[in-house]
Design a protein around this motif. Structure first.
Motif, PDB file in Angstrom:
ATOM      1  N   PRO A 291       7.699  -1.611  -9.513  1.00  0.00           N
ATOM      2  CA  PRO A 291       7.069  -0.264  -9.272  1.00  0.00           C
ATOM      3  C   PRO A 291       6.081   0.292  -8.855  1.00  0.00           C
ATOM      4  O   PRO A 291       5.032  -0.406  -8.859  1.00  0.00           O
ATOM      5  CB  PRO A 291       7.630   0.403 -10.612  1.00  0.00           C
ATOM      6  N   ALA A 292       5.705   1.574  -8.522  1.00  0.00           N
ATOM      7  CA  ALA A 292       4.600   2.179  -7.979  1.00  0.00           C
ATOM      8  C   ALA A 292       3.409   2.078  -9.079  1.00  0.00           C
ATOM      9  O   ALA A 292       3.780   1.903 -10.422  1.00  0.00           O
ATOM     10  CB  ALA A 292       4.418   3.622  -7.800  1.00  0.00           C
ATOM     11  N   ASP A 293       1.971   1.793  -8.607  1.00  0.00           N
ATOM     12  CA  ASP A 293       0.904   1.486  -9.396  1.00  0.00           C
ATOM     13  C   ASP A 293       1.121   0.034 -10.156  1.00  0.00           C
ATOM     14  O   ASP A 293       0.354  -0.047 -11.010  1.00  0.00           O
ATOM     15  CB  ASP A 293       0.904   2.577 -10.579  1.00  0.00           C
TER      16      ASP A 293
ATOM     17  N   GLU B  51       0.985  -1.174   0.060  1.00  0.00           N
ATOM     18  CA  GLU B  51       0.031  -0.098  -0.077  1.00  0.00           C
ATOM     19  C   GLU B  51       0.839   1.181  -0.194  1.00  0.00           C
ATOM     20  O   GLU B  51       0.553   2.266  -0.755  1.00  0.00           O
ATOM     21  CB  GLU B  51      -0.948   0.011   1.160  1.00  0.00           C
ATOM     22  N   GLU B  52       2.002   1.282   0.698  1.00  0.00           N
ATOM     23  CA  GLU B  52       2.743   2.420   0.813  1.00  0.00           C
ATOM     24  C   GLU B  52       3.580   2.566  -0.889  1.00  0.00           C
ATOM     25  O   GLU B  52       3.671   3.793  -1.090  1.00  0.00           O
ATOM     26  CB  GLU B  52       4.178   2.033   1.605  1.00  0.00           C
ATOM     27  N   LYS B  53       3.542   1.585  -1.399  1.00  0.00           N
ATOM     28  CA  LYS B  53       3.986   1.763  -3.047  1.00  0.00           C
ATOM     29  C   LYS B  53       3.010   2.039  -3.812  1.00  0.00           C
ATOM     30  O   LYS B  53       3.505   2.278  -5.092  1.00  0.00           O
ATOM     31  CB  LYS B  53       4.839   0.492  -3.402  1.00  0.00           C
ATOM     32  N   GLY B  54       1.872   1.913  -3.292  1.00  0.00           N
ATOM     33  CA  GLY B  54       0.394   1.982  -4.450  1.00  0.00           C
ATOM     34  C   GLY B  54       0.449   0.858  -5.239  1.00  0.00           C
ATOM     35  O   GLY B  54      -0.075   0.835  -6.151  1.00  0.00           O
ATOM     36  N   LEU B  55       0.780  -0.285  -4.896  1.00  0.00           N
ATOM     37  CA  LEU B  55       0.771  -1.472  -5.483  1.00  0.00           C
ATOM     38  C   LEU B  55      -0.496  -2.186  -5.275  1.00  0.00           C
ATOM     39  O   LEU B  55      -1.279  -1.841  -4.209  1.00  0.00           O
ATOM     40  CB  LEU B  55       1.811  -2.687  -5.428  1.00  0.00           C
TER      41      LEU B  55
END
Length: 401
Positions: free
Chosen positions: A314-316, A276-280
């Motif tokens: 990577p993010a998203d 969640e911190e990386k937006g995955l």
């Protein structure tokens, strides 16, 4: 004790020959005094034969194979000639017949000695090869082998047994050397990786203790860094503990079972915050396999695979856990849309201490994937890695039913 057994065997064999002689004498019409004379002479010959064979055994105890074979042939012919001479003197056999039989026996001596020499050479050559191989093995050359001797079933079986023993010793030594090399690598890698978080912890603790920093914001930042260093140490210690259990065979002895749904939920929960911190996006698709029983150790395997997937995506991006049942067992896979693994690195990702990119590998001693592979193999399964640098990676664990 062994000498008495040998003497009994000699008497038994010679007695069988004497009984055969009596039977032939009776069958050819001997009776009365003539038969008793034959009995007396054969009894005397029996005693002489046993004494001669016992004496030969003592004399030939230290003789070579060739000498023994020749002596056996010569002794048999000498006993036959002595018996023939006694029979001719007592008129049981005419002088003409005795001479003819004597000539034939002398010829038999030559033939027997020649055959003994040939047989002895073959056996002696085989024994020398066995001795040479044993000597080489004793000196540490575990590649030495005897090979096929073609010297009879007994010696061939002995050579085969020795070669199999040497192969097992070679395998055991190779495993010991590999284990020793792994231990040395482990000590070096862990020592190196422990130094960084410990040095960081020591510097920050000394700064706080000595009052070098005292403002709340800096203290909180130091506390966060100290927590991160402690987590690194905990991760490495957990990896080492798990690896020690795998090496000790603890997994094979376990009987505890868990449901696959619970195992996946626990592993995903352990990395959800980082994702969640990386937006995955974390996804699971178990295809009706939630109730399949499996080893609780699978949690550690999936958690390690998910940690790597989150770290290198990577993010998203997306990290997905998927499972399916099939006739030969169960497959559980972790797939990501991350940076992927180069083809030249893919074959080594399960090697202990291997890091495709040390700068991005994070905490740990490079044992995560190696530990996962050993746990899966201890469970009787296999783990496969697939990757496309443009699309991501997929690690599949296949377990037997």
């Amino acid at each position: 004790m062994r000498s008495w057994r040998t003497l009994v065997l000699l008497v038994a064999v010679a007695s069988v020959g004497a009984l055969g002689t009596f039977a032939i004498g009776a069958a050819t019409g001997m009776a009365g005094a003539e038969l008793w004379d034959l009995v007396a002479y054969v009894a005397a010959a029996l005693v002489v034969t046993v004494v001669a064979m016992a004496a030969a055994g003592l004399v030939l105890a230290r003789a070579s194979l060739a000498q023994r074979f020749v002596a056996v042939g010569a002794l048999g012919a000498a006993v036959a000639l002595a018996n023939l001479w006694v029979l001719s003197r007592t008129m049981f056999v005419s002088d003409h017949d005795a001479t003819l039989l004597g000539v034939l026996l002398l010829y038999s001596v030559g033939a027997g000695v020649g055959a003994g020499v040939v047989a002895a050479r073959t056996s002696a050559r085989a024994v020398r090869r066995l001795a040479s191989t044993a000597r080489a093995l004793g000196e540490g050359d575990l590649d030495a082998r005897t090979g096929h001797l073609d010297a009879g079933p007994e010696l061939d079986r002995l050579a085969q047994t020795m070669d199999e023993m040497a192969a097992r010793l070679q395998l055991a030594l190779d495993r010991e050397r590999a284990a020793e090399a792994t231990r040395r690598d482990l000590i070096g890698a862990v020592s190196h990786d422990l130094r960084t978080p410990l040095a960081s912890l020591r510097a920050m603790i000394e700064a706080v203790h000595d009052g070098v920093i005292d403002d709340p914001a800096t203290v909180r930042r130091y506390a966060t860094e100290m927590k991160r260093s402690v987590n690194q140490l905990v991760t490495m210690i957990d990896d080492l503990f798990e690896l020690a259990q795998v090496e000790a065979g603890a997994i094979e002895a376990e009987t505890e079972r868990a449901l696959l749904g619970e195992v996946v939920h626990t592993a995903v929960a352990a990395v959800r915050l980082q994702a969640e911190e990386k937006g995955l996006a974390l996804e699971t698709y178990l295809d009706g396999s939630e109730d399949v029983p499996c080893s609780p150790r699978l949690t550690r395997v999936l958690q390690g695979l998910l940690v790597n997937a989150v770290r290198h995506t990577p993010a998203d991006g997306t990290v997905r856990v998927e499972a399916r049942r099939f006739a030969d067992g169960l497959e559980v896979a972790v797939a990501d849309t991350g940076e992927g693994i180069l083809p030249e690195d893919l074959a080594r990702v399960f090697d202990p201490f291997f890091r495709a990119d040390p700068a991005r590998s994070g905490g740990g001693a490079g044992l995560g994937l190696a530990l996962a592979k050993r746990i899966v193999e201890a469970l009787g399964g296999s783990i496969l890695a697939e990757s496309d640098p443009a699309r991501g990676s997929r690690f599949a664990v296949v377990l037997p039913p």
